[in-house]
Motif scaffolding. Structure first.
Motif, PDB file in Angstrom:
ATOM      1  N   ALA A 291     -14.609  19.558 -33.137  1.00  0.00           N
ATOM      2  CA  ALA A 291     -13.682  19.514 -32.014  1.00  0.00           C
ATOM      3  C   ALA A 291     -12.334  20.082 -32.438  1.00  0.00           C
ATOM      4  CB  ALA A 291     -13.518  18.073 -31.531  1.00  0.00           C
ATOM      5  N   LEU A 292     -11.665  20.735 -31.516  1.00  0.00           N
ATOM      6  CA  LEU A 292     -10.344  21.263 -31.802  1.00  0.00           C
ATOM      7  C   LEU A 292      -9.339  20.128 -31.919  1.00  0.00           C
ATOM      8  CD1 LEU A 292     -10.224  24.286 -29.329  1.00  0.00           C
ATOM      9  CD2 LEU A 292     -10.537  24.387 -31.786  1.00  0.00           C
ATOM     10  N   LEU A 293      -8.194  20.425 -32.528  1.00  0.00           N
ATOM     11  CA  LEU A 293      -7.140  19.428 -32.614  1.00  0.00           C
ATOM     12  C   LEU A 293      -6.619  19.060 -31.231  1.00  0.00           C
ATOM     13  CD1 LEU A 293      -5.142  20.907 -35.635  1.00  0.00           C
ATOM     14  CD2 LEU A 293      -6.961  19.209 -35.676  1.00  0.00           C
ATOM     15  N   LEU A 294      -6.848  19.941 -30.260  1.00  0.00           N
ATOM     16  CA  LEU A 294      -6.333  19.719 -28.909  1.00  0.00           C
ATOM     17  C   LEU A 294      -7.154  18.723 -28.100  1.00  0.00           C
ATOM     18  CD1 LEU A 294      -5.417  23.341 -27.779  1.00  0.00           C
ATOM     19  CD2 LEU A 294      -3.849  21.423 -27.929  1.00  0.00           C
TER      20      LEU A 294
ATOM     21  N   GLY B 125      16.054  19.430 -20.003  1.00  0.00           N
ATOM     22  CA  GLY B 125      15.711  20.642 -19.291  1.00  0.00           C
ATOM     23  C   GLY B 125      16.220  21.912 -19.928  1.00  0.00           C
ATOM     24  N   GLU B 126      16.629  21.837 -21.212  1.00  0.00           N
ATOM     25  CA  GLU B 126      17.159  23.036 -21.844  1.00  0.00           C
ATOM     26  C   GLU B 126      16.090  23.829 -22.580  1.00  0.00           C
ATOM     27  OE1 GLU B 126      17.819  19.746 -24.961  1.00  0.00           O
ATOM     28  OE2 GLU B 126      17.667  19.975 -22.791  1.00  0.00           O
ATOM     29  N   GLY B 127      14.836  23.442 -22.481  1.00  0.00           N
ATOM     30  CA  GLY B 127      13.775  24.163 -23.165  1.00  0.00           C
ATOM     31  C   GLY B 127      12.445  23.991 -22.459  1.00  0.00           C
ATOM     32  N   ARG B 128      11.425  24.668 -22.982  1.00  0.00           N
ATOM     33  CA  ARG B 128      10.079  24.564 -22.440  1.00  0.00           C
ATOM     34  C   ARG B 128       9.312  23.467 -23.162  1.00  0.00           C
ATOM     35  NH1 ARG B 128       7.627  29.063 -20.173  1.00  0.00           N
ATOM     36  NH2 ARG B 128       5.818  28.852 -21.540  1.00  0.00           N
ATOM     37  N   SER B 129       8.299  22.944 -22.487  1.00  0.00           N
ATOM     38  CA  SER B 129       7.408  22.001 -23.145  1.00  0.00           C
ATOM     39  C   SER B 129       6.514  22.755 -24.113  1.00  0.00           C
ATOM     40  CB  SER B 129       6.544  21.264 -22.111  1.00  0.00           C
ATOM     41  OG  SER B 129       7.313  20.364 -21.356  1.00  0.00           O
ATOM     42  N   SER B 130       6.116  22.082 -25.157  1.00  0.00           N
ATOM     43  CA  SER B 130       5.196  22.710 -26.095  1.00  0.00           C
ATOM     44  C   SER B 130       3.844  22.917 -25.422  1.00  0.00           C
ATOM     45  CB  SER B 130       5.034  21.843 -27.346  1.00  0.00           C
ATOM     46  OG  SER B 130       4.361  20.633 -27.029  1.00  0.00           O
ATOM     47  N   PHE B 131       3.066  23.814 -25.980  1.00  0.00           N
ATOM     48  CA  PHE B 131       1.748  24.108 -25.424  1.00  0.00           C
ATOM     49  C   PHE B 131       0.873  22.858 -25.425  1.00  0.00           C
ATOM     50  CE2 PHE B 131      -2.677  25.447 -26.299  1.00  0.00           C
ATOM     51  CZ  PHE B 131      -2.940  26.116 -25.115  1.00  0.00           C
ATOM     52  N   ARG B 132       0.942  22.093 -26.493  1.00  0.00           N
ATOM     53  CA  ARG B 132       0.129  20.882 -26.575  1.00  0.00           C
ATOM     54  C   ARG B 132       0.576  19.862 -25.535  1.00  0.00           C
ATOM     55  NH1 ARG B 132      -2.110  18.273 -32.082  1.00  0.00           N
ATOM     56  NH2 ARG B 132      -3.488  16.730 -31.128  1.00  0.00           N
TER      57      ARG B 132
ATOM     58  N   LYS C 210       1.306  20.160 -34.214  1.00  0.00           N
ATOM     59  CA  LYS C 210       2.000  19.304 -33.251  1.00  0.00           C
ATOM     60  C   LYS C 210       2.384  20.050 -31.976  1.00  0.00           C
ATOM     61  CE  LYS C 210       2.300  15.653 -36.049  1.00  0.00           C
ATOM     62  NZ  LYS C 210       1.617  16.159 -37.238  1.00  0.00           N
ATOM     63  N   TYR C 211       2.745  21.326 -32.073  1.00  0.00           N
ATOM     64  CA  TYR C 211       3.216  22.067 -30.905  1.00  0.00           C
ATOM     65  C   TYR C 211       2.094  22.792 -30.163  1.00  0.00           C
ATOM     66  CZ  TYR C 211       7.886  21.375 -32.871  1.00  0.00           C
ATOM     67  OH  TYR C 211       9.037  20.819 -33.363  1.00  0.00           O
ATOM     68  N   PHE C 212       1.102  23.306 -30.921  1.00  0.00           N
ATOM     69  CA  PHE C 212       0.053  24.110 -30.302  1.00  0.00           C
ATOM     70  C   PHE C 212      -1.324  23.451 -30.360  1.00  0.00           C
ATOM     71  CE2 PHE C 212       3.312  27.107 -31.651  1.00  0.00           C
ATOM     72  CZ  PHE C 212       3.480  27.882 -30.522  1.00  0.00           C
ATOM     73  N   GLY C 213      -1.495  22.455 -31.217  1.00  0.00           N
ATOM     74  CA  GLY C 213      -2.811  21.852 -31.373  1.00  0.00           C
ATOM     75  C   GLY C 213      -3.782  22.755 -32.093  1.00  0.00           C
TER      76      GLY C 213
ATOM     77  N   MET D  23       2.905  33.240 -31.820  1.00  0.00           N
ATOM     78  CA  MET D  23       1.834  32.389 -31.306  1.00  0.00           C
ATOM     79  C   MET D  23       1.959  32.194 -29.799  1.00  0.00           C
ATOM     80  SD  MET D  23      -0.183  31.840 -33.733  1.00  0.00           S
ATOM     81  CE  MET D  23      -1.197  30.805 -32.687  1.00  0.00           C
ATOM     82  N   GLU D  24       3.177  32.076 -29.299  1.00  0.00           N
ATOM     83  CA  GLU D  24       3.368  31.963 -27.851  1.00  0.00           C
ATOM     84  C   GLU D  24       2.835  33.211 -27.143  1.00  0.00           C
ATOM     85  OE1 GLU D  24       4.410  29.497 -26.131  1.00  0.00           O
ATOM     86  OE2 GLU D  24       5.500  28.167 -27.492  1.00  0.00           O
ATOM     87  N   SER D  25       3.176  34.380 -27.665  1.00  0.00           N
ATOM     88  CA  SER D  25       2.709  35.627 -27.054  1.00  0.00           C
ATOM     89  C   SER D  25       1.203  35.784 -27.200  1.00  0.00           C
ATOM     90  CB  SER D  25       3.422  36.821 -27.701  1.00  0.00           C
ATOM     91  OG  SER D  25       4.821  36.721 -27.551  1.00  0.00           O
ATOM     92  N   LEU D  26       0.663  35.358 -28.337  1.00  0.00           N
ATOM     93  CA  LEU D  26      -0.778  35.480 -28.556  1.00  0.00           C
ATOM     94  C   LEU D  26      -1.556  34.629 -27.560  1.00  0.00           C
ATOM     95  CD1 LEU D  26      -3.133  36.543 -30.295  1.00  0.00           C
ATOM     96  CD2 LEU D  26      -2.811  34.542 -31.770  1.00  0.00           C
TER      97      LEU D  26
END
Length: 581
Positions: free
Chosen positions: A348-351, A230-237, A289-292, A199-202
């Motif tokens: 409406a989207l979840l986002l 700071g050991e990871g990235r924020s989620s897309f949402r 929760k992570y991508f909406g 999903m991240e790549s998509l």
């Protein structure tokens, strides 16, 4: 004369060019019709791309057998092998070396897709075979251009695309261009991680065209800002929420508009237990929760040894073993896929809202009228899903992000699980117009059942005869009869034989046809099972599954029924051996 299930040949192939950096302008459906439906006036087949992020999840087998099940429902179906690295979809359909494949398109020996369609052993199902060798990037682009340009003229109702494994452009492009995708996962940490990484790549592939380089940089910066250690990235949402908070509302709107056409479904394959089936709600919640993004589960397919046997025999699973648990799981998934669903074009989207702005019911993913048991059960699944020590989690997110989300869920649960706090919260939602008054009444009434009408006290009577001198001989036969009735069950007081199983079925007034309809076991097998014609029964690996299904349908213990009946099939020496020990 053309048969009913034949596919018309287009008069002239489309010359339309399709940009590889963005989805086509939906040549196969109207702009307002969601993927998977034909809208008002059908303009072409519904395209569903199938991918799994990694190999070994059973993607090609599912595509082949979903095509068979769709054809059995009367659909005209095409299964297309767009695995550009290892095409083998034909193997799962029982076809040897294909006479024609996409290789002709790549080498420009053929320009029409319809001329490359191959017949299968199933009426109404066609195969567009891939090539055994890999393609160069320009060849893949040419194939995808012609495929999506001509898909509307193939005369099919549905087209299933086997997109291959991995997260490269050769997999992401057909999945993205189809607009509707089915993700395949197995109950393994590596598979779940691959779904998140896919999903991240998509998303990165989707935003290449609609977003400028500056906008893509803003999104990337927002994702790199982790509020934790700071050991990871924020989620897309979370990144979109940060951009929205910084006033980048137009950028957020463009991102949401780019995601609006997508429809995502999920199949969890090779399930061995109910605990493993929890992967489905975990992934659904994770994409929320992570991508909406909304991910609807089509179902779970059980781990089944008949799959391996069908593959070894080079026979389609749905034809070779139509009553196997795996076939039935695929059949249920297909039924869910084709069932009418609410059109989502105007929704409406979840986002569109930040995670912290959602009401607590939406956060816990339960309906407002849910009972306390439903809230507790839903929370337990989410609690396991967002445990920082859970193996089935997003691999790029830090523990601090997961822990913050877990804290939000726990706070929501503590508010809704207690009647007093839930009632106060519901009243606030009613005042805000989020809930209706009848929903509040339902939640207030829960846990406080109406009082029973008072019953007049009955005077206590004392028997003149001492207890030790009473004659209970008349009550004894009643107790013995009740105990006898409770023990007259196969596996619990009665031996497990074909005759006792038939007697129990008849006592429950269940006709053999009813058992057939519920279990999908052929009548001949059920008759042989009840008459103990062991020579006419299938192999033990399949018979055990049938016995478990029959026992569950009759309300008996599947483990006991399976063990005791299989024991009757053993030679006398084998039956006496455990007793001798």
């Amino acid at each position: 004369m053309r048969s009913r299930d034949s596919f018309p040949t287009p008069e002239k192939p489309s010359k339309r060019r399709i940009c590889m950096s963005r989805p086509p302008d939906s040549p196969t459906r109207s702009a307002t019709s969601p993927p998977g439906s034909n809208g008002g006036a059908p303009k072409g087949p519904a395209l569903w791309a199938v991918a799994g992020g990694k190999g070994g999840v059973g993607r090609s087998l599912l595509v082949a057998n979903m095509g068979i099940q769709l054809a059995r429902l009367g659909k005209k179906v095409i299964v297309a092998d767009l695995d550009f690295q290892g095409a083998n979809l034909h193997t799962y359909l029982g076809i040897g070396r294909p006479a024609k494949s996409l290789e002709r398109l790549a080498e420009e020996k053929e320009s029409s897709l319809a001329s490359l369609l191959l017949d299968t052993s199933v009426s109404g199902l066609k195969l567009l075979s891939g090539a055994p060798q890999s393609f160069a990037p320009n060849q893949r682009e040419r194939i995808l251009q012609r495929f999506f340009g001509q898909a509307s003229s193939l005369g099919a109702d549905m087209v299933l695309l086997d997109c291959g494994s991995g997260r490269g452009g050769d997999v992401l492009d057909p999945f993205r261009m189809a607009g509707a995708g089915i993700l395949v996962a197995t109950p393994e940490p590596a598979s779940v991680e691959s779904i998140y990484l896919f999903m991240e790549s998509l998303l990165g592939r989707v935003f290449e065209s609609p977003l400028s380089s500056d906008d893509q940089e803003k999104l990337e910066i927002a994702r790199c800002l982790d509020e934790g250690a700071g050991e990871g990235r924020s989620s897309f949402r979370a990144a979109l929420e940060r951009l929205r908070g910084e006033g980048e509302t137009r950028l957020v709107d463009r991102i949401q508009e780019s995601l609006r056409p997508f429809r995502l479904r999920l199949i969890v394959n090779q399930i061995r237990s109910d605990a493993e089936a929890e992967i489905a709600p975990m992934l659904r919640s994770g994409l929320d929760k992570y991508f909406g993004l909304e991910l609807k589960c089509l179902g779970c397919v059980e781990y089944d040894l008949s799959v391996q046997q069908a593959v070894q025999k080079r026979k389609p699973l749905s034809q070779q073993y139509p009553n196997s648990p795996a076939t039935q799981g695929i059949e249920r998934a297909v039924s869910t896929l084709v069932s009418p669903s609410r059109a989502a074009s105007g929704e409406a989207l979840l986002l569109h809202r930040n995670l912290g702005e959602l009401d607590l019911y939406r956060l816990l993913e339960v309906p407002p009228g849910a009972s306390s048991k439903e809230i507790q059960a839903g929370y337990q699944v989410l609690k396991r899903a967002y445990d920082p020590e859970n193996s089935f989690r997003h691999p790029l997110l830090s523990n601090s992000q997961v822990q913050r989300l877990a804290s939000m869920l726990e706070a929501a649960y503590r508010t809704l699980i207690f009647l007093e706090t839930r009632t106060d919260y519901d009243r606030k939602l009613v005042a805000q117009g989020v809930l209706q008054a009848d929903q509040v009444k339902a939640s207030e009434a829960e846990g406080t059942p109406p009082a029973r009408p008072p019953t007049p006290p009955t005077p206590e009577t004392v028997s003149a005869v001492p207890v030790s001198a009473r004659d209970d001989s008349q009550q004894a036969p009643v107790k013995e009869a009740a105990a006898s009735r409770s023990s007259q069950v196969p596996g619990e007081g009665l031996p497990v034989t074909g005759a006792t199983l038939r007697q129990h079925r008849e006592a429950k007034k269940m006709a053999l046809e009813t058992i057939v309809e519920k279990t999908k076991i052929r009548p001949a097998i059920l008759e042989a099972l009840e008459e103990e014609r062991f020579a006419d029964l299938p192999e033990p690996v399949f018979l055990k599954g049938f016995l478990r299904q029959l026992a569950a349908c009759l309300g008996l213990d599947p483990t006991v029924i399976c063990r005791e009946y299989m024991r009757r099939m053993e030679p006398p020496a084998a039956q006496d051996e455990p007793r001798a020990q």
